[in-house]
Scaffold this motif. Structure first.
Motif, PDB file in Angstrom:
ATOM      1  N   LEU A  57     -26.525 -37.555 -10.280  1.00  0.00           N
ATOM      2  CA  LEU A  57     -25.117 -37.650 -10.833  1.00  0.00           C
ATOM      3  C   LEU A  57     -24.231 -38.600 -10.033  1.00  0.00           C
ATOM      4  O   LEU A  57     -24.122 -38.227  -8.691  1.00  0.00           O
ATOM      5  N   ASP A 107     -20.604 -43.201 -12.042  1.00  0.00           N
ATOM      6  CA  ASP A 107     -20.888 -43.335 -13.391  1.00  0.00           C
ATOM      7  C   ASP A 107     -20.821 -42.377 -14.112  1.00  0.00           C
ATOM      8  O   ASP A 107     -20.043 -42.163 -15.348  1.00  0.00           O
ATOM      9  N   GLY A 108     -21.428 -41.216 -13.624  1.00  0.00           N
ATOM     10  CA  GLY A 108     -21.289 -39.889 -14.440  1.00  0.00           C
ATOM     11  C   GLY A 108     -20.002 -39.400 -14.659  1.00  0.00           C
ATOM     12  O   GLY A 108     -19.515 -38.637 -15.673  1.00  0.00           O
ATOM     13  N   PHE A 148     -18.008 -41.478 -16.962  1.00  0.00           N
ATOM     14  CA  PHE A 148     -18.343 -41.097 -18.322  1.00  0.00           C
ATOM     15  C   PHE A 148     -17.784 -39.839 -19.043  1.00  0.00           C
ATOM     16  O   PHE A 148     -17.278 -39.756 -20.012  1.00  0.00           O
ATOM     17  N   GLU A 178     -26.760 -34.607 -26.333  1.00  0.00           N
ATOM     18  CA  GLU A 178     -26.632 -35.356 -25.256  1.00  0.00           C
ATOM     19  C   GLU A 178     -28.130 -35.932 -24.828  1.00  0.00           C
ATOM     20  O   GLU A 178     -29.075 -35.064 -24.452  1.00  0.00           O
ATOM     21  N   ILE A 179     -28.173 -37.206 -24.733  1.00  0.00           N
ATOM     22  CA  ILE A 179     -29.712 -37.680 -24.354  1.00  0.00           C
ATOM     23  C   ILE A 179     -29.690 -38.199 -22.756  1.00  0.00           C
ATOM     24  O   ILE A 179     -28.641 -38.771 -22.469  1.00  0.00           O
ATOM     25  N   GLY A 180     -30.341 -37.361 -21.872  1.00  0.00           N
ATOM     26  CA  GLY A 180     -30.397 -37.805 -20.649  1.00  0.00           C
ATOM     27  C   GLY A 180     -29.294 -37.039 -19.892  1.00  0.00           C
ATOM     28  O   GLY A 180     -28.331 -37.570 -19.189  1.00  0.00           O
ATOM     29  N   GLY A 192     -29.152 -34.997 -17.129  1.00  0.00           N
ATOM     30  CA  GLY A 192     -29.074 -34.936 -15.691  1.00  0.00           C
ATOM     31  C   GLY A 192     -28.404 -33.767 -15.170  1.00  0.00           C
ATOM     32  O   GLY A 192     -28.853 -32.596 -15.354  1.00  0.00           O
ATOM     33  N   ASP A 208     -36.793 -35.319 -17.285  1.00  0.00           N
ATOM     34  CA  ASP A 208     -37.105 -34.843 -16.048  1.00  0.00           C
ATOM     35  C   ASP A 208     -36.844 -33.148 -16.069  1.00  0.00           C
ATOM     36  O   ASP A 208     -35.592 -32.879 -16.070  1.00  0.00           O
ATOM     37  N   CYS A 233     -33.849 -31.898 -14.273  1.00  0.00           N
ATOM     38  CA  CYS A 233     -32.699 -32.113 -14.853  1.00  0.00           C
ATOM     39  C   CYS A 233     -32.243 -31.023 -15.782  1.00  0.00           C
ATOM     40  O   CYS A 233     -31.117 -30.705 -16.037  1.00  0.00           O
ATOM     41  N   ALA A 261     -37.589 -33.615 -22.918  1.00  0.00           N
ATOM     42  CA  ALA A 261     -38.182 -34.633 -23.957  1.00  0.00           C
ATOM     43  C   ALA A 261     -37.846 -35.813 -23.517  1.00  0.00           C
ATOM     44  O   ALA A 261     -37.011 -36.239 -22.674  1.00  0.00           O
ATOM     45  N   ASN A 321     -25.790 -41.405 -21.355  1.00  0.00           N
ATOM     46  CA  ASN A 321     -25.652 -42.274 -20.228  1.00  0.00           C
ATOM     47  C   ASN A 321     -27.072 -42.513 -19.563  1.00  0.00           C
ATOM     48  O   ASN A 321     -27.340 -41.873 -18.873  1.00  0.00           O
ATOM     49  N   ALA A 379     -34.094 -41.912 -12.981  1.00  0.00           N
ATOM     50  CA  ALA A 379     -32.791 -41.919 -13.531  1.00  0.00           C
ATOM     51  C   ALA A 379     -32.101 -43.293 -13.391  1.00  0.00           C
ATOM     52  O   ALA A 379     -31.050 -43.228 -13.990  1.00  0.00           O
ATOM     53  N   LEU A 436     -34.285 -48.446 -22.702  1.00  0.00           N
ATOM     54  CA  LEU A 436     -33.951 -47.053 -23.244  1.00  0.00           C
ATOM     55  C   LEU A 436     -32.542 -47.277 -24.137  1.00  0.00           C
ATOM     56  O   LEU A 436     -32.613 -46.520 -25.226  1.00  0.00           O
TER      57      LEU A 436
HETATM   58  C1  LIG Z   1     -27.991 -42.295 -15.125  1.00  0.00           C
HETATM   59  S1  LIG Z   1     -28.637 -40.520 -15.395  1.00  0.00           S
HETATM   60  C2  LIG Z   1     -27.222 -39.764 -16.334  1.00  0.00           C
HETATM   61  C3  LIG Z   1     -27.059 -38.406 -15.917  1.00  0.00           C
HETATM   62  C4  LIG Z   1     -25.966 -37.708 -16.525  1.00  0.00           C
HETATM   63  N1  LIG Z   1     -25.874 -37.704 -18.159  1.00  0.00           N
HETATM   64  C5  LIG Z   1     -24.754 -38.305 -16.011  1.00  0.00           C
HETATM   65  O1  LIG Z   1     -24.110 -38.900 -16.831  1.00  0.00           O
HETATM   66  O2  LIG Z   1     -24.377 -38.213 -14.872  1.00  0.00           O
HETATM   67  C6  LIG Z   1     -29.804 -40.844 -16.620  1.00  0.00           C
HETATM   68  C7  LIG Z   1     -30.434 -39.462 -17.105  1.00  0.00           C
HETATM   69  O3  LIG Z   1     -31.601 -39.883 -18.230  1.00  0.00           O
HETATM   70  C8  LIG Z   1     -32.489 -39.270 -17.882  1.00  0.00           C
HETATM   71  N2  LIG Z   1     -33.743 -39.865 -18.470  1.00  0.00           N
HETATM   72  C9  LIG Z   1     -34.452 -41.158 -17.946  1.00  0.00           C
HETATM   73  N3  LIG Z   1     -35.408 -41.513 -18.890  1.00  0.00           N
HETATM   74  C10 LIG Z   1     -35.256 -40.671 -20.139  1.00  0.00           C
HETATM   75  C11 LIG Z   1     -35.949 -40.595 -21.345  1.00  0.00           C
HETATM   76  N4  LIG Z   1     -36.779 -41.493 -21.606  1.00  0.00           N
HETATM   77  N5  LIG Z   1     -35.692 -39.594 -22.039  1.00  0.00           N
HETATM   78  C12 LIG Z   1     -34.603 -38.782 -21.736  1.00  0.00           C
HETATM   79  N6  LIG Z   1     -33.999 -38.696 -20.754  1.00  0.00           N
HETATM   80  C13 LIG Z   1     -34.374 -39.810 -19.883  1.00  0.00           C
HETATM   81  C14 LIG Z   1     -32.841 -39.160 -16.547  1.00  0.00           C
HETATM   82  O4  LIG Z   1     -33.706 -38.169 -16.053  1.00  0.00           O
HETATM   83  C15 LIG Z   1     -31.182 -38.895 -15.890  1.00  0.00           C
HETATM   84  O5  LIG Z   1     -30.961 -37.607 -15.795  1.00  0.00           O
END
Ligand SMILES: C[S@@+](CC[C@H](N)C(=O)[O-])C[C@H]1O[C@@H](n2cnc3c(N)ncnc32)[C@H](O)[C@@H]1O
Length: 463
Positions: A119, A122-123, A126, A141-143, A145, A166, A169, A191, A208, A223, A233
């Motif tokens: 985190l 940027d988070g 966001f 929400e994808i990713g 964190g 992860d 996460c 996933a 994000n 991350a 991605l």
């Molecule tokens: C930049 S961080 C953002 C975390 C949170 N959403 C934020 O805004 O602070 C990117 C997140 O995407 C996850 N991530 C990376 N590759 C991914 C994948 N292939 N599928 C799903 N999540 C993924 C990472 O584990 C990480 O938690």
């Protein structure tokens, strides 16, 4: 990606060096008081979006989960008194850290030198973008964190689906949901976006995603790793997301896609804009993109080499830096942007606004009407004022020295800028010793020198 940093505070009006931060110590036994004190410390440090202020304990802020976090959210400590409230949440208090922002709490798992829950600034930016866009309906929400964005979304809806690659996460998202009293509404699972088949349709997709350009063969944290051009991605999400969305005829006014992204680019804008235009046309969406920071790609490479170090033992900093520089040169990109976007139903347009500090090192300078000797104080004040334009992540590798050095070499730097057609060459010449001593993190001086070039121009030393 970000360790707890020894960030400077700027409470002294003339010097950017750490002194004492005027934050009154007070008991912090509630989330409200904790977040209020954290915000006061952010203001004092002029880091409005920094989740993890350094030396937080000196500022009277708990960096690890204090007992009240569980008690405040209905989880009783063990009756034998053997565990703290935080442990009652099932967390190892030596690993898990707490932060707060906009009335929300969030956790990360953090052990120095290990990748973990990310985190960063940027988070939090966001989160502000998501709060401003106020999406309605079904959201994924994808990713996710730390889960702070999911927790914010869950405050106003019955269900938020989240995925993260992860497992730590996923745990963080669940704990954050619990701390914010929305555990029953946040559904997190592990996933991989690249193979994801969610239970559609959704009204809004929120993401994000990692966007660091990482050369093939370099190990990097999940991350941050965005593949060779940083967009692997994000590009995949743009390719698969339209069928996840509710058909236009049934869709309400909510944004269809909300994203924070980082992207390589040129002076004209981020590389991702071309792909966004295609996405907007395919989905009949109007996309608004706002960049808030733009750094020279050399600065990004310094940060990438800095973080790649512990994950690539046996490869020297100089070697890692050269790998990143060669890679970026082959891609032919000058800048690295950070931006937020919102896509609404519309006609297929993309509007780009750049609010980042202008690149003064890209333009030719000549001596202005005022000599440095007469304008020094004005330049110093102007420069300190511009420190608010430091990009997200500056303090990941930047140091107080990189902030102070341009001021101490003001005259020399002004002369070099007037001599050289290329401002980068002027920085290389004037700060050669600093760059040689700190090959990767030292590149933060390109950013601060650019701000000083702006202050010199504003004050009339350069034209
Ligand atoms: C930049 S961080 C953002 C975390 C949170 N959403 C934020 O805004 O602070 C990117 C997140 O995407 C996850 N991530 C990376 N590759 C991914 C994948 N292939 N599928 C799903 N999540 C993924 C990472 O584990 C990480 O938690």
């Amino acid at each position: 990606m970000c360790a707890v940093k020894a960030v400077p505070d700027f409470s002294s009006p003339t010097r950017p060096h750490p002194t004492k931060v005027p934050v009154k110590p007070a008991p912090r036994r509630t989330p409200l008081a904790f977040i209020a004190h954290l915000d006061a410390a952010r203001r004092a440090a002029r880091l409005p979006y920094e989740p993890w202020l350094g030396d937080a304990s000196r500022r009277g802020l708990p960096v690890q989960l204090p007992d009240w976090v569980a008690a405040a959210h209905g989880v009783a400590p063990a009756s034998d008194g053997g565990s703290s409230g935080a442990e009652a949440l099932g967390l190892d208090t030596s690993r898990w850290q707490l932060t707060g922002f906009r009335g929300l709490l969030a956790v990360r798992d953090r052990v120095e030198g290990e990748p973990g829950v990310y985190l960063g600034e940027d988070g939090l930016r966001f989160l502000d973008g998501v709060l401003a866009a106020r999406p309605g309906g079904r959201v994924i929400e994808i990713g996710s964190g730390s889960g702070i964005v999911a927790a914010a979304l869950a405050r106003t809806r019955a269900r938020v689906d989240c995925v993260d690659i992860d497992p730590l996460c996923v745990t963080a998202t669940e704990v954050t949901a619990r701390l914010n009293g929305v555990a029953d509404r946040v559904h997190a699972r592990r996933a991989d976006l690249l193979t994801l088949a969610p239970a559609v349709p959704y009204d809004t997709v929120v993401a994000n995603l990692p966007g660091v350009p990482v050369p093939d063969g370099l190990r990097y944290s999940a991350a941050g790793d965005g593949g060779p051009d940083g967009l692997r991605l994000i590009r995949h999400l743009l390719a698969v997301a339209l069928p996840w969305l509710r058909p236009a005829a049934e869709a309400g006014p909510s944004p269809r896609l909300l994203m924070r992204f980082q992207s390589l680019g040129t002076a004209a804008g981020p590389l991702l804009l071309a792909e966004l235009r295609d996405f907007a046309a395919r989905g009949r969406l109007d996309i608004e993109v706002c960049a808030d920071s733009r750094v020279r790609v050399a600065v990004r490479n310094g940060l990438t080499a800095h973080y790649a170090g512990p994950l690539n033992p046996g490869r020297s900093q100089a070697e890692l830096l050269k790998t990143c520089d060669d890679h970026a040169a082959a891609l032919g990109m000058d800048y690295y942007y950070s931006a937020t976007l919102a896509a609404h139903p519309g006609e297929g347009t993309v509007r780009f606004t750049d609010t980042s500090a202008p690149d003064r090192l890209a333009s030719r300078h000549r001596p202005g009407p005022l000599p440095v000797g007469q304008a020094g104080d004005r330049v110093t004040r102007g420069y300190l004022g511009k420190l608010g334009d430091l990009p997200d992540g500056f303090w990941e590798a930047g140091t107080p020295e990189a902030v102070e050095l341009p001021l101490t070499r003001m005259s020399e730097f002004a002369a070099a800028l007037a001599d050289h057609a290329d401002g980068l060459a002027a920085v290389g010449e004037v700060f050669a010793d600093h760059l040689a001593e700190h090959p990767a993190g030292g590149r933060a001086v390109y950013t601060t020198a650019n701000l000083l070039a702006g202050a010199l121009t504003d004050a009339g030393v350069l034209a």
